[in-house]
Design an enzyme around this catalytic site. Structure first.
Site, PDB file in Angstrom:
ATOM      1  N   HIS A   1      29.371 -80.992  26.997  1.00 56.18           N
ATOM      2  CA  HIS A   1      30.270 -80.354  27.323  1.00 56.18           C
ATOM      3  C   HIS A   1      31.545 -81.315  27.961  1.00 56.18           C
ATOM      4  O   HIS A   1      32.831 -80.640  28.235  1.00 56.18           O
ATOM      5  CB  HIS A   1      29.991 -79.515  28.520  1.00 56.18           C
ATOM      6  CG  HIS A   1      29.014 -78.421  28.328  1.00 56.18           C
ATOM      7  ND1 HIS A   1      29.059 -77.489  27.321  1.00 56.18           N
ATOM      8  CD2 HIS A   1      27.509 -78.236  28.839  1.00 56.18           C
ATOM      9  CE1 HIS A   1      28.179 -76.570  27.278  1.00 56.18           C
ATOM     10  NE2 HIS A   1      27.245 -77.054  28.134  1.00 56.18           N
ATOM     11  N   ASP A  13      21.701 -76.387  21.226  1.00 50.44           N
ATOM     12  CA  ASP A  13      21.904 -76.269  22.605  1.00 50.44           C
ATOM     13  C   ASP A  13      22.156 -74.715  22.775  1.00 50.44           C
ATOM     14  O   ASP A  13      23.040 -74.320  22.092  1.00 50.44           O
ATOM     15  CB  ASP A  13      22.619 -77.273  23.527  1.00 50.44           C
ATOM     16  CG  ASP A  13      22.502 -76.992  25.202  1.00 50.44           C
ATOM     17  OD1 ASP A  13      21.830 -77.917  25.585  1.00 50.44           O
ATOM     18  OD2 ASP A  13      22.906 -76.025  25.708  1.00 50.44           O
ATOM     19  N   HIS A  70      23.871 -73.497  24.911  1.00 44.06           N
ATOM     20  CA  HIS A  70      25.361 -73.324  25.457  1.00 44.06           C
ATOM     21  C   HIS A  70      26.357 -73.867  24.382  1.00 44.06           C
ATOM     22  O   HIS A  70      26.130 -75.048  23.706  1.00 44.06           O
ATOM     23  CB  HIS A  70      25.480 -74.000  26.941  1.00 44.06           C
ATOM     24  CG  HIS A  70      24.897 -73.519  27.953  1.00 44.06           C
ATOM     25  ND1 HIS A  70      23.839 -73.979  28.494  1.00 44.06           N
ATOM     26  CD2 HIS A  70      24.880 -72.285  28.553  1.00 44.06           C
ATOM     27  CE1 HIS A  70      23.153 -73.388  29.181  1.00 44.06           C
ATOM     28  NE2 HIS A  70      23.877 -72.124  29.316  1.00 44.06           N
ATOM     29  N   ASP A 111      17.496 -75.421  26.184  1.00 52.01           N
ATOM     30  CA  ASP A 111      17.399 -74.536  27.023  1.00 52.01           C
ATOM     31  C   ASP A 111      17.601 -73.050  26.537  1.00 52.01           C
ATOM     32  O   ASP A 111      17.629 -71.932  27.237  1.00 52.01           O
ATOM     33  CB  ASP A 111      18.671 -74.610  27.828  1.00 52.01           C
ATOM     34  CG  ASP A 111      19.754 -75.158  27.193  1.00 52.01           C
ATOM     35  OD1 ASP A 111      19.852 -75.436  25.937  1.00 52.01           O
ATOM     36  OD2 ASP A 111      20.755 -75.577  27.788  1.00 52.01           O
TER      37      ASP A 111
END
Length: 336
Positions: A125, A162, A164, A249
């Protein structure tokens, strides 16, 4: 001849103290207890070296690097509501980025065909000029850029599983054709980016593949997108290095998402990526991103390492409606 698979880590990454926070130091000991229980799965352990801070400038703005360094030197604080810096964070972040770079150097020197970095803080990120989403420096982007600039590669493939969207990595490479970036991620979810229509710009148009999945997406959905969209595009691209932004996740036990993956799903995705690397003659390296349910994280990462180092063929999954829709769009740029 390549040797044993490699695993990079360093105790300094535990000094990134985050307090009452999901991205906590305990993640690494949980992983390493499980790997130790499994005899490290044949992986050779190596210490992640600290990156020369000057090398951060290949990806990040000097102002971001200095802000994190100063905040860490002053005892810590918050970069935003989610992203914490402590006294040990700057050194930990240099080890995390340095481990990813050392992994790439070892892979491209022919020391191993597969490797993994069990490091933190995560990175996908982090943008050029901002830290975000628990991430300080973008480890996988720094490693990819090092492979291009210092090691003479022309084409690097990054796949991000991931839950996200890897928005920092996507943005860093969105205008270049020297990196093919693919992300499978839940949507809607943080950070709210990664639409199917986001395919990159200018020279990079078509070299960003973003594949959002709905809540409760299971193994068949994720593996179908990987098998029928991501892998064929990457095979056509012919990367010289394959990197995984390996977040965990999307596991059904992780409350950071609503997806329904388990250890077997991550192993299956790893088999597909390893098989891709074998077909194009490229080594494969993974870099830890998210994953906050400790037992699920540890078991899923171990399953990934076992699959990467193994020789089992991946299973085939029939494309579903979501995959067919994505393939129709991405097929404007790649032969799927």
């Amino acid at each position: 001849m390549a040797g044993a698979p490699l695993y990079f880590s360093h105790p300094a990454t535990l000094a990134h103290e985050t307090g009452d926070h999901p991205e906590r130091p305990e993640r690494i000991p949980a992983i390493e207890r499980e790997l130790q229980r499994r005899g490290w799965l044949g992986y050779e352990r190596r210490a992640a070296p600290a990156l020369d801070p000057a090398a951060l400038a290949t990806v990040h703005a000097p102002e971001l690097v200095e802000r994190i360094r100063e905040l860490s030197a002053g005892g810590g604080g918050r970069l935003d509501v989610d992203t914490v810096v402590s006294a040990g964070s700057y050194d930990a972040a240099l080890r995390a980025a340095g481990g990813a770079v050392a992994m790439v150097e070892a892979l491209l020197a022919g020391e191993a065909r597969v490797a993994f970095c069990g490091i933190r803080p995560p990175g996908h990120h982090a943008h050029r000029d901002t830290a975000s989403g628990y991430c300080l420096f973008n480890n996988v982007a720094i490693a990819a850029q090092h492979a291009l600039d210092a090691l003479g590669l022309r084409r690097v493939f990054i796949v991000d599983w991931d839950v996200h969207h890897g928005n920092g990595t996507n943005d860093i490479f969105r205008a270049t054709d020297r990196v093919l970036f693919a992300s499978i991620h839940e949507s809607p979810a943080f950070p709210g980016t990664g639409a199917l229509q986001d395919v990159g710009v200018r020279e990079g148009e078509g070299f960003s593949i973003n594949l959002p999945v709905p809540a409760r997406a299971d193994e068949d959905t994720w593996v179908s997108l990987l098998e029928h969209v991501v892998v064929p595009a990457a095979e056509e691209y012919r990367p010289e290095l394959v990197l995984i932004s390996a977040g965990y996740d999307a596991h059904r036990e992780d409350d950071h998402s609503s997806c329904l993956l388990d250890e077997a799903a991550f192993a299956e995705m790893a088999r597909h990526v390893r098989a891709l690397g074998e077909r194009v003659g490229a080594p494969v390296g993974g870099v830890l991103e998210g994953g906050y349910a400790l037992d699920a994280l540890a078991g899923s990462l171990a399953a990934t390492l076992q699959a990467l180092a193994g020789d089992d063929e991946p299973d085939m999954v029939s494309p579903d409606f979501l995959t067919s829709r994505a393939a129709s769009y991405i097929g404007h740029y790649w032969t799927l």
